[in-house]
Design a protein around this motif. Structure first.
Motif, short mmCIF file in Angstrom:
data_model
loop_
_atom_site.label_atom_id
_atom_site.label_comp_id
_atom_site.label_asym_id
_atom_site.label_seq_id
_atom_site.Cartn_x
_atom_site.Cartn_y
_atom_site.Cartn_z
N TYR A 1 -83.54 -66.07 69.35
CA TYR A 1 -83.75 -67.42 68.82
C TYR A 1 -82.65 -67.82 67.84
O TYR A 1 -82.25 -68.99 67.80
CB TYR A 1 -85.12 -67.53 68.15
N TYR B 1 -79.86 -68.86 69.96
CA TYR B 1 -80.22 -70.15 70.57
C TYR B 1 -79.99 -71.29 69.59
O TYR B 1 -79.41 -72.33 69.94
CB TYR B 1 -81.68 -70.11 71.01
N GLU B 2 -80.44 -71.11 68.35
CA GLU B 2 -80.26 -72.15 67.34
C GLU B 2 -78.78 -72.39 67.05
O GLU B 2 -78.39 -73.50 66.70
CB GLU B 2 -80.99 -71.76 66.05
N ARG B 3 -77.97 -71.36 67.22
CA ARG B 3 -76.53 -71.50 67.00
C ARG B 3 -75.81 -72.01 68.24
O ARG B 3 -74.59 -72.08 68.26
CB ARG B 3 -75.94 -70.15 66.58
#
Length: 429
Positions: A181, A184-186
């Motif tokens: 995650y 993913y956020e990056r």
């Protein structure tokens, strides 16, 4: 074990002395046996029973360890107002070996209450050697999670990776999911994809991980994967995720050239929320309707965009112009193509829009100036000859014989039809 043994010796030394009737030794032995039993109950999670006995022992012997265990039980059971007794015990007994365990359990309570800043501060005061070996993985995970929630993402990532490398435990899969995650956020979708695939092997994370795998595949432009697995996933995901999933399936079908499937999935997202559509939503709506030939619907959607001056605005203006042509509104089409030609985000669109603007300006207003500017900007001998030929035929049709002669005069080599029309224009002139 060391703690319990030391406590037993201390209790033997401090046990109340009875009269010379031989009962003192029996009392000490019974109390020591009971203490061992309470420790066993405490270790097995039976804190309610052990707490009562520990408190009784603390009052009788004035020992700190039974009192500490009683307070630790309060913390574990999250009994209201335990903080006051806990603070007093730690202030009066700053060197007690139970303090790290009390702090750790207190931190877990704060963690469960989503007070991640306070929980993280307490966990910083505890080191893994000070707690039970079986608690280390939970300690590492929750410390990393607090760091993640408190914005120290780099440190959290390193700690999750450290935890994932340890022997498999209940926190291995949560660590993998958390690593995924963070990537993913990056927007590091390739790295996130690999970690989500690992996390998906654990049933606790299978559904969530598979959903994010779909998103990562979409962001990596693997549209065939999305369309191949999208239908099955759409039927099983929660209702709150269906609109976004339908949207990425729709976009994938549109990229792959299946406009009807794109429209089918797009319609699954329509009217699912009371929130107003964003300009991105209106752009995509217009693109889908344009692709299926619903030009009136496309015109409405594109015109609902707040502005059309960025890269998607250029595409919208171009498709808007074509839609106006299909609905016989050439006047509106002129402005749309003109707007699309003035943006240089996509040079191919700019040139083609400029050509369509020039063509419409000549057809409607008999204005050759836009064509002339187009030729200067996008000089191409073969294309120029076609433009002059088109202008010449249009001039003949409008009985502008001088204009037809001038246009044919700009063409280097006339074919038979051009030559005949040129002679006809000269004659009629």
């Amino acid at each position: 074990y060391i703690l319990a043994t030391a406590a037993l010796f201390a209790m033997s030394a401090l046990a109340p002395v009875a009269a010379d009737d031989g009962t003192a030794g029996k009392f000490t032995e019974l109390r020591a046996r009971e203490y061992r039993e309470m420790l066993r109950l405490h270790e097995n999670g039976m804190h309610s029973r052990s707490r009562i006995v520990f408190e009784s022992m603390a009052k009788e012997s004035a020992m700190t360890d039974p009192e500490g265990y009683a307070i630790l039980s309060d913390v574990i059971m999250n009994i209201p107002a335990y903080e006051y007794r806990m603070d007093m015990f730690m202030n009066e007994n700053p060197h007690s070996v139970l303090i790290p365990q009390i702090l750790y359990r207190y931190a877990l309570n704060l963690f469960d209450a989503q007070k991640y800043m306070e929980a993280g501060d307490l966990l910083d005061r505890v080191s893994p050697p000070e707690i039970d070996r079986s608690q280390v993985d939970e300690y590492l995970f929750k410390k990393a999670y607090c760091e993640l929630e408190n914005g120290d993402i780099d440190r959290a990532l390193l700690r999750f990776i450290e935890l994932e490398k340890r022997p498999v435990s209940d926190y291995t899969a949560p660590a993998k999911y958390s690593i995924a995650y963070i990537y993913y956020e990056r927007k590091a979708f390739f790295d996130a994809l690999g970690w989500f695939e690992k996390a998906a092997l654990d049933r606790r994370f299978e559904e969530n991980a598979n959903y994010f795998i779909m998103e990562c595949r979409f962001m990596l432009k693997d549209y065939e994967y999305v369309t191949r697995h999208g239908e099955k996933m759409y039927k099983s995901v929660s209702e709150d995720r269906k609109p976004h999933l339908a949207r990425i399936i729709s976009e994938s079908w549109l990229v792959l050239g299946n406009a009807e499937e794109a429209r089918r999935y797009y319609e699954l997202t329509a009217n699912v929320s009371d929130d107003p559509k964003s300009r991105i939503d209106w752009f995509y709506s217009g693109s889908v309707l344009y692709a299926v030939g619903d030009y009136k619907g496309a015109i409405e959607s594109f015109n609902n965009m707040e502005f059309r001056t960025d890269s998607i605005g250029q595409v919208a203006n171009y498709q808007l112009g074509y839609s106006y042509v299909q609905t016989k509104n050439k006047v509106a089409a002129i402005q749309a193509f003109k707007d699309a030609s003035s943006s240089m985000f996509d040079p191919v669109i700019s040139e083609d829009a400029y050509f369509n603007w020039a063509k419409l300006a000549f057809d409607i207003n008999n204005d050759p100036s836009v064509f002339q500017t187009y030729i200067k900007r996008y000089s191409d001998r073969e294309k120029d000859d076609k433009i002059y030929s088109y202008m010449a035929v249009a001039a003949l049709h409008n009985h502008d014989y001088a204009g037809a002669v001038d246009a044919y005069g700009m063409i280097d080599e006339l074919d038979d039809d051009m030559r005949n029309n040129y002679m006809k224009a000269n004659y009629l002139r």
